[in-house]
Enzyme design. Structure first.
Site, PDB file in Angstrom:
ATOM      1  CG  ASP A 251      -2.965  17.054  33.886  1.00  0.00           C
ATOM      2  OD1 ASP A 251      -2.990  17.646  34.991  1.00  0.00           O
ATOM      3  OD2 ASP A 251      -3.902  17.134  33.068  1.00  0.00           O
TER       4      ASP A 251
HETATM    5  C1  BGC Z   1      -5.825  19.340  34.961  1.00  0.00           C
HETATM    6  C2  BGC Z   1      -4.761  20.348  34.577  1.00  0.00           C
HETATM    7  C3  BGC Z   1      -4.454  21.224  35.755  1.00  0.00           C
HETATM    8  C4  BGC Z   1      -4.003  20.365  36.907  1.00  0.00           C
HETATM    9  C5  BGC Z   1      -3.577  21.130  38.138  1.00  0.00           C
HETATM   10  C6  BGC Z   1      -5.514  18.621  36.262  1.00  0.00           C
HETATM   11  O1  BGC Z   1      -6.654  18.001  36.733  1.00  0.00           O
HETATM   12  O2  BGC Z   1      -6.013  18.418  33.919  1.00  0.00           O
HETATM   13  O3  BGC Z   1      -5.194  21.093  33.480  1.00  0.00           O
HETATM   14  O4  BGC Z   1      -3.498  22.178  35.411  1.00  0.00           O
HETATM   15  O5  BGC Z   1      -5.053  19.493  37.255  1.00  0.00           O
HETATM   16  O6  BGC Z   1      -4.641  21.657  38.805  1.00  0.00           O
END
Ligand code: BGC
Length: 717
Positions: A251
């Site tokens: 993530d």
């Molecule tokens: C989130 C993810 C997301 C990623 C990219 C993170 O803050 O937890 O779910 O895909 O950002 O935007």
């Protein structure tokens, strides 16, 4: 001759659809990847595994190589559609898609999303989100499929197969035990082995069986070790037990080490660039000094390249046509097709009818005047998409609510409000009065008092902690309705035919539930851009509702097992008793149970029959007869729950099958269920294996987790 013709026409059809569905085997894809990656230097392999920072066109973009050539991959949100882009479809959130309990529609939703991501040149869709909902406060529950692992597994698998049929790699998230925004990057979550497998890992295992190409590891620690450097969950469970062939990406900013992450199973660090430097040059250094072997680096790059080949992305993949930092500068590419149609249909069939006294719904054709009350029925006074501020990612709740906020949101190309939908449906003989403020109760009461029916709208919102809305930092501060919603419900004092409609990310409390004038309660969830049309289709009876709750709505907040946990260590101490299983085991009456939802018709269940066999693919087969006994056509969601032998130590009953069955008036059909070995297994910690306990089982077939219509005992020895 006929045979030859059929063969020829199939060949023509294949040519016409091009390679859209051509699917290479993993073996073949790995062969191609091996031959490409074997020509790469250490730096080139590292490039593929590292993001290039947050300033690019997509949420994440990988580094690329020349000679041999491997283009950058565009990784982009999110689970309900293309985020921060125009000319896309903003459809149902995951939680509302789950409300449909409709495997076909879930697959179609995946297919249209796949088409849209493909059309925009996005290699990896950052979704679906398949976390089981532990408690209703957690802000991101709306992205996923509710409180039951079986339902989440089916919904996730259908979505993935849909997305990937369009050559787009699905990224299943967030792996694993990520169940609240609060302290998620610092807390350590502890779950016992058995519930880890049976509850939390279950939907991820089904996602792997569906062939998911990538997995996003989560922010939290698992038993003290960060999710993106956790040998046990990544190498042991995911790549070992679940035989995952694709790649693991972090993530955003969830990587916390170089060698430890790489060695323990992380294949790609996101977003990379200046703010996430664990991979890139640091990974090259780690390989050069031997703390990460070159073999492991080769494996990381090969997994990524193989997944790209597996989806067929090497043949004419469209160029990236989104620009998340400067959205309006993106080239014009309209990917909407006719997807709004499916969104409208699915939104209508996902509506859960919670109460319908005196058959007040569908609305009578004889009505002269209805009143539509509440900000949740109208447009946002600040404009669509929060006054067009992309950075808030829908972080507002001033007009009608049709999705939550954060990376799991998308921009509405338009939003049909409930008022618009009702107005369009009402025709000229039905007067539709409206008031869109929640703060002038006198005016609302006045309007309601001289209408035949008053429709009162209210909502409850949540999201990802990248934005805080009305003091809610992602997770909900409470389960009450927003914007004075509970007071608004007292408009019912003035109209004995009051219908309450709630748009919500998850369960809310209903202190007004016993008001005698509240004749119906309608629960559309988060339906996306076609919200008002889907709702009006149900209110006026064009669609007979067949949505079911993917979670339990409790009478009081303290009835739920798992409030948000502010501590450094979060123990999932309810073990297997997640969601309705807790309520069943503790004998707590919910307000509305998991699986509940009414129809405008009635269904009769009879003639349950069971056969057992030695065939592991269908250890137990069952059939049941369903008859539509009401006055109109309708659709039943037939649910199958299993009670395990007592010695197994399982919750009182667990969902193990569901079928959605449309039936004409007086129509009757036989619904069949097959239970393979896994569906009748528990995870045996000592044996580290799934085993079928011997003893007496009960199969319950019914219309909800508490509306069991037929039960039958069977033995497995
Ligand atoms: C989130 C993810 C997301 C990623 C990219 C993170 O803050 O937890 O779910 O895909 O950002 O935007």
């Amino acid at each position: 001759m006929l045979h030859l013709l059929t063969l020829l026409s199939t060949a023509v059809l294949l040519l016409l659809v091009g390679t859209a569905n051509a699917s290479r085997s993993w073996e073949e894809s790995y062969k191609k990847a091996d031959s490409l990656v074997s020509q790469m230097s250490i730096e080139q392999k590292v490039n593929i595994t590292s993001g290039t920072g947050m300033t690019g066109l997509c949420a994440g973009i990988t580094g690329s190589t020349t000679n041999p050539d491997f283009a950058p991959l565009c990784l982009h949100d999110g689970p309900l559609g293309v985020r921060a882009a125009d000319n896309i479809t903003a459809g149902l959130s995951g939680i509302t898609a789950a409300q449909s309990f409709d495997k076909i529609a879930l697959r179609q939703r995946g297919v249209y999303m796949g088409k849209e991501f493909y059309g925009k040149g996005i290699n990896v869709q950052l979704g679906p989100d398949v976390e089981v909902m532990r408690g209703p406060w957690a802000g991101r529950i709306f992205e996923a499929f509710g409180e039951d692992p079986y339902l989440s597994g089916v919904a996730g698998a259908e979505t993935i197969m849909g997305i990937q049929s369009q050559k787009v790699i699905a990224c299943v998230k967030h792996y694993i035990l990520y169940n609240q925004n609060l302290n998620s990057s610092s807390s350590s979550v502890v779950a016992d082995e058995r519930s880890f497998h049976e509850v939390w890992a279950w939907p991820f295992a089904r996602a792997m069986e569906a062939g998911a190409g990538s997995v996003m590891c989560s922010y939290n620690k698992i038993n003290g070790t960060y999710g993106c450097e956790n040998d046990e969950s990544l190498n042991g469970l995911l790549k070992g037990e679940m035989n995952f062939q694709g790649f693991v990406m972090s993530d955003w900013f969830a990587t916390h080490s170089t060698a430890k992450s790489a060695n323990n199973g992380l294949d790609m660090s996101m977003p990379g660039g200046d703010m996430d430097t664990w991979f890139g040059a640091n990974l090259t250094a780690a390989v050069n000094n031997g703390s990460v072997s070159e073999d492991r680096l080769t494996n990381m790059a090969t997994r990524i390249v193989a997944t790209y080949y597996k989806m067929g992305q090497d043949a004419n993949f469209p160029r990236i046509s989104i620009n998340q930092a400067n959205r309006t500068e993106a080239p014009f590419v309209d990917v909407q097709g006719d997807h709004a149609k499916l969104v409208r249909q699915m939104g209508a069939e996902a509506v859960v009818l919670l109460r319908n006294k005196n058959g007040i719904l569908p609305l009578s054709k004889k009505l002269k005047k209805i009143a539509v009350v509440g900000s949740d029925a109208g447009p946002d006074p600040n404009g669509l998409n929060c006054g067009d501020n992309d950075l808030l990612y829908n972080g507002c709740n001033n007009g009608t609510l049709a999705m939550g906020w954060g990376s799991g949101s998308a921009r509405f190309p338009y939003l049909v409000t409930p008022y618009d939908g009702i107005r369009a449906h009402a025709g000229k003989d039905l007067e539709v009065g409206h008031i869109f403020t929640n703060w002038d109760l006198d005016a609302a009461t006045d309007l309601a008092s001289d209408a035949d029916v008053a429709l009162v709208f209210a909502s409850s919102d949540s999201g990802e902690a990248i934005a805080s809305v009305d003091g809610n930092n992602g997770d909900r501060n409470n389960l009450t309705l927003w914007n004075n919603g509970d007071s608004l419900a007292t408009v019912a004092d003035a109209n004995k035919n009051t219908i309450v409609v709630i748009h919500s990310v998850g369960p809310v409390l209903m202190p007004w539930i016993d008001h005698p004038n509240i004749k119906a309660i309608v629960w559309p969830g988060l339906p996306g851009q076609e919200s008002g049309n889907s709702l009006a289709d149900v209110l006026f009876g064009d669609v007979n509702p067949s949505g079911r709750l993917p979670y339990t709505i409790a009478k009081k907040a303290s009835d739920y097992a798992a409030p948000l946990n502010p501590h450094a260590t979060i123990d999932f101490s309810e073990k297997l008793l997640v969601g309705y299983k807790w309520f069943d085991a503790k004998n707590i009456d919910p307000l509305f149970e998991f699986g509940f939802g009414l129809s405008y018709t009635n269904f009769n269940y009879s003639n349950l029959k069971i056969e057992t066999s030695d065939n592991e693919d269908k250890l137990v087969s069952a059939t049941v007869t369903i008859k539509n006994t009401g006055d109109i056509a309708g659709t039943e969601v037939v649910q199958a729950y299993i009670s395990f032998p007592e010695s197994a130590g399982e919750p009182p009953k667990v969902l193990r099958g569901f079928e959605k069955v449309p039936l004409e008036k007086d129509g009757e059909t036989t619904v069949a269920f097959e239970f393979e070995k896994l569906l009748l297994s528990i995870y045996d910690v000592e044996k580290a294996a799934w085993v079928v306990p011997s003893g007496e089982y009960i199969l319950h077939v019914g219309a909800s987790s508490r509306d069991i219509r037929q039960s039958m005992v069977f033995d497995i020895n």
